[in-house]
Design an enzyme around this catalytic site. Sequence first.
Site, PDB file in Angstrom:
ATOM      1  N   HIS A   1      -7.411  13.046   5.878  1.00  0.00           N
ATOM      2  CA  HIS A   1      -6.344  12.096   5.576  1.00  0.00           C
ATOM      3  C   HIS A   1      -6.192  10.978   6.616  1.00  0.00           C
ATOM      4  CE1 HIS A   1      -2.358  12.085   3.094  1.00  0.00           C
ATOM      5  NE2 HIS A   1      -2.721  10.865   3.385  1.00  0.00           N
TER       6      HIS A   1
ATOM      7  N   TYR B   1       1.692  15.508  -0.051  1.00  0.00           N
ATOM      8  CA  TYR B   1       2.547  14.782  -0.993  1.00  0.00           C
ATOM      9  C   TYR B   1       3.618  15.737  -1.518  1.00  0.00           C
ATOM     10  CZ  TYR B   1      -0.860  10.964  -0.845  1.00  0.00           C
ATOM     11  OH  TYR B   1      -1.680   9.951  -0.414  1.00  0.00           O
TER      12      TYR B   1
ATOM     13  N   SER C   1      -2.140   2.066  -1.777  1.00  0.00           N
ATOM     14  CA  SER C   1      -1.038   1.111  -1.970  1.00  0.00           C
ATOM     15  C   SER C   1      -1.603  -0.248  -2.393  1.00  0.00           C
ATOM     16  CB  SER C   1      -0.170   0.974  -0.718  1.00  0.00           C
ATOM     17  OG  SER C   1       0.556   2.156  -0.479  1.00  0.00           O
ATOM     18  N   PRO C   2      -2.451  -0.283  -3.428  1.00  0.00           N
ATOM     19  CA  PRO C   2      -3.100  -1.547  -3.808  1.00  0.00           C
ATOM     20  C   PRO C   2      -2.112  -2.595  -4.291  1.00  0.00           C
ATOM     21  CG  PRO C   2      -3.437   0.102  -5.508  1.00  0.00           C
ATOM     22  CD  PRO C   2      -2.826   0.808  -4.327  1.00  0.00           C
ATOM     23  N   LEU C   3      -0.917  -2.145  -4.703  1.00  0.00           N
ATOM     24  CA  LEU C   3       0.080  -3.098  -5.208  1.00  0.00           C
ATOM     25  C   LEU C   3       1.132  -3.409  -4.153  1.00  0.00           C
ATOM     26  CD1 LEU C   3       0.420  -1.443  -8.721  1.00  0.00           C
ATOM     27  CD2 LEU C   3      -0.962  -3.431  -8.090  1.00  0.00           C
ATOM     28  N   GLY C   4       0.913  -2.927  -2.955  1.00  0.00           N
ATOM     29  CA  GLY C   4       1.843  -3.234  -1.873  1.00  0.00           C
ATOM     30  C   GLY C   4       2.775  -2.099  -1.529  1.00  0.00           C
ATOM     31  N   GLY C   5       2.608  -0.956  -2.214  1.00  0.00           N
ATOM     32  CA  GLY C   5       3.432   0.205  -1.874  1.00  0.00           C
ATOM     33  C   GLY C   5       4.560   0.413  -2.854  1.00  0.00           C
TER      34      GLY C   5
HETATM   35  N1  NAP Z   1      -4.546   7.730   2.274  1.00  0.00           N
HETATM   36  C1  NAP Z   1      -3.330   7.362   2.623  1.00  0.00           C
HETATM   37  O1  NAP Z   1      -2.940   7.411   3.793  1.00  0.00           O
HETATM   38  C2  NAP Z   1      -2.390   6.891   1.548  1.00  0.00           C
HETATM   39  C3  NAP Z   1      -1.166   6.273   1.884  1.00  0.00           C
HETATM   40  C4  NAP Z   1      -0.338   5.831   0.840  1.00  0.00           C
HETATM   41  C5  NAP Z   1      -0.737   6.003  -0.474  1.00  0.00           C
HETATM   42  N2  NAP Z   1      -1.929   6.636  -0.757  1.00  0.00           N
HETATM   43  C6  NAP Z   1      -2.389   6.823  -2.148  1.00  0.00           C
HETATM   44  O2  NAP Z   1      -2.426   5.564  -2.784  1.00  0.00           O
HETATM   45  C7  NAP Z   1      -1.687   5.629  -3.993  1.00  0.00           C
HETATM   46  C8  NAP Z   1      -1.101   4.294  -4.340  1.00  0.00           C
HETATM   47  O3  NAP Z   1      -0.241   3.849  -3.333  1.00  0.00           O
HETATM   48  P1  NAP Z   1       1.347   3.751  -3.548  1.00  0.00           P
HETATM   49  O4  NAP Z   1       1.723   4.664  -4.628  1.00  0.00           O
HETATM   50  O5  NAP Z   1       1.933   3.902  -2.191  1.00  0.00           O
HETATM   51  O6  NAP Z   1       1.605   2.225  -3.885  1.00  0.00           O
HETATM   52  P2  NAP Z   1       1.129   1.183  -5.001  1.00  0.00           P
HETATM   53  O7  NAP Z   1       0.057   1.727  -5.846  1.00  0.00           O
HETATM   54  O8  NAP Z   1       0.872  -0.070  -4.283  1.00  0.00           O
HETATM   55  O9  NAP Z   1       2.473   1.029  -5.810  1.00  0.00           O
HETATM   56  C9  NAP Z   1       2.967   2.063  -6.605  1.00  0.00           C
HETATM   57  C10 NAP Z   1       4.169   1.570  -7.352  1.00  0.00           C
HETATM   58  O10 NAP Z   1       3.775   0.497  -8.159  1.00  0.00           O
HETATM   59  C11 NAP Z   1       4.361   0.581  -9.412  1.00  0.00           C
HETATM   60  N3  NAP Z   1       3.339   0.161 -10.372  1.00  0.00           N
HETATM   61  C12 NAP Z   1       2.131   0.729 -10.566  1.00  0.00           C
HETATM   62  N4  NAP Z   1       1.435   0.068 -11.518  1.00  0.00           N
HETATM   63  C13 NAP Z   1       2.250  -0.923 -11.937  1.00  0.00           C
HETATM   64  C14 NAP Z   1       2.113  -1.921 -12.927  1.00  0.00           C
HETATM   65  N5  NAP Z   1       0.985  -2.025 -13.633  1.00  0.00           N
HETATM   66  N6  NAP Z   1       3.138  -2.779 -13.100  1.00  0.00           N
HETATM   67  C15 NAP Z   1       4.287  -2.660 -12.368  1.00  0.00           C
HETATM   68  N7  NAP Z   1       4.473  -1.730 -11.416  1.00  0.00           N
HETATM   69  C16 NAP Z   1       3.457  -0.859 -11.212  1.00  0.00           C
HETATM   70  C17 NAP Z   1       4.697   2.032  -9.640  1.00  0.00           C
HETATM   71  O11 NAP Z   1       5.904   2.058 -10.352  1.00  0.00           O
HETATM   72  P3  NAP Z   1       6.507   3.355 -11.088  1.00  0.00           P
HETATM   73  O12 NAP Z   1       6.730   4.361  -9.991  1.00  0.00           O
HETATM   74  O13 NAP Z   1       7.750   2.844 -11.671  1.00  0.00           O
HETATM   75  O14 NAP Z   1       5.509   3.856 -12.076  1.00  0.00           O
HETATM   76  C18 NAP Z   1       4.728   2.630  -8.260  1.00  0.00           C
HETATM   77  O15 NAP Z   1       6.046   2.890  -7.836  1.00  0.00           O
HETATM   78  C19 NAP Z   1      -0.649   6.713  -3.705  1.00  0.00           C
HETATM   79  O16 NAP Z   1      -0.069   7.204  -4.889  1.00  0.00           O
HETATM   80  C20 NAP Z   1      -1.478   7.712  -2.972  1.00  0.00           C
HETATM   81  O17 NAP Z   1      -2.233   8.484  -3.901  1.00  0.00           O
HETATM   82  C21 NAP Z   1      -2.746   7.062   0.234  1.00  0.00           C
END
Ligand code: NAP
Length: 285
Positions: free
Chosen positions: A127, A53, A207-211
């Site tokens: 990973h 990251y 990416s529980p919220l769709g990324g």
């Molecule tokens: N293992 C893997 O291959 C892999 C791949 C991808 C991700 N991940 C992990 O999974 C985590 C989560 O995935 P992600 O960050 O890609 O996507 P996500 O959790 O689906 O979405 C993150 C985005 O959602 C917004 N958000 C979060 N909570 C919210 C809320 N309550 N209301 C409105 N918007 C909200 C955030 O906004 P703001 O930025 O404005 O706060 C952020 O930009 C990553 O941070 C990483 O640690 C792992």
Amino acid sequence: MHTRRIGDVEVSAIGLGAMPMSIEGRPDEARSLATLHAALDTGVTLIDTADAYHRDADEVGHNETLIAKALATHDRGGDVLVATKGGHLRPGDGSWTLDGSPRHLKEACEASLRRLGVEAIGLYQFHRPDPRVPYAESVGAVRELLDEGKILAAGVSNANPEQIELANDILGGRLVSVQNQFSPAFRSSEPELRLCDELGIAFLPWSPLGGISRAGELGSVHAPFARIAEAHGVSPQRVCLAWMLAKSPAVVPIPGASRPETIRDSAAATELVLTAEELAELDAA
Ligand SMILES: NC(=O)c1ccc[n+]([C@@H]2O[C@H](COP(=O)([O-])OP(=O)(O)OC[C@H]3O[C@@H](n4cnc5c(N)ncnc54)[C@H](OP(=O)(O)O)[C@@H]3O)[C@@H](O)[C@H]2O)c1
């Protein structure tokens, strides 16, 4: 804050995904530290990161370094399970490449230990499978790290059911977590979620919220989430996370955040109880 278990460790039922604070589009350090501190203030005790990251080629581990700084400057920093990963590389052109060789994983773990400033990593996750390296060899390196005490618990990410079973065998039944993509728009890891539930292994939806770029659209893309959110007077994102939590006690979502208000909102999902009818509607959405 409601809690769940990852192996022997009790963690907040919602973790913080720290990736948005280190890759493309990241905020400045002050906002990232404020976000991490807001998570700790609200009772979050699980932070997900990875050595990969980072954005530029010369800043491997940017996210781990940031987290170490945030934990060192907060009185609850010692209560947090930091879950990091090895096996991905970022050459600096925006791409994500793979190295699942035992040699790389061992070197990567040593570097993560140094950046996190700990004697043992709380949870180390492989990973992503590297097609050039037999899966058993990659996971075998993680087993050695566990046996050597360099990591306290082992997980895998982006694994299918066969790989989960194989990893658990290689680790002698000590696999504690699986981190796979899972969101309203991406449900194809339901079989892995169910397997984790059966085996008592934590399932961490990524990416529980769709990324990062799509999470803000959750309400418009998924009308039932928006409708139920309105009925409860909460955000659709909070409904999404509560729906996931209700799927199994094994589920520990790790929503990403780069602003204090988003992680506060997401963490409050642990308090939101949806009815059986609402859950069924969201399952069918
Ligand atoms: N293992 C893997 O291959 C892999 C791949 C991808 C991700 N991940 C992990 O999974 C985590 C989560 O995935 P992600 O960050 O890609 O996507 P996500 O959790 O689906 O979405 C993150 C985005 O959602 C917004 N958000 C979060 N909570 C919210 C809320 N309550 N209301 C409105 N918007 C909200 C955030 O906004 P703001 O930025 O404005 O706060 C952020 O930009 C990553 O941070 C990483 O640690 C792992």
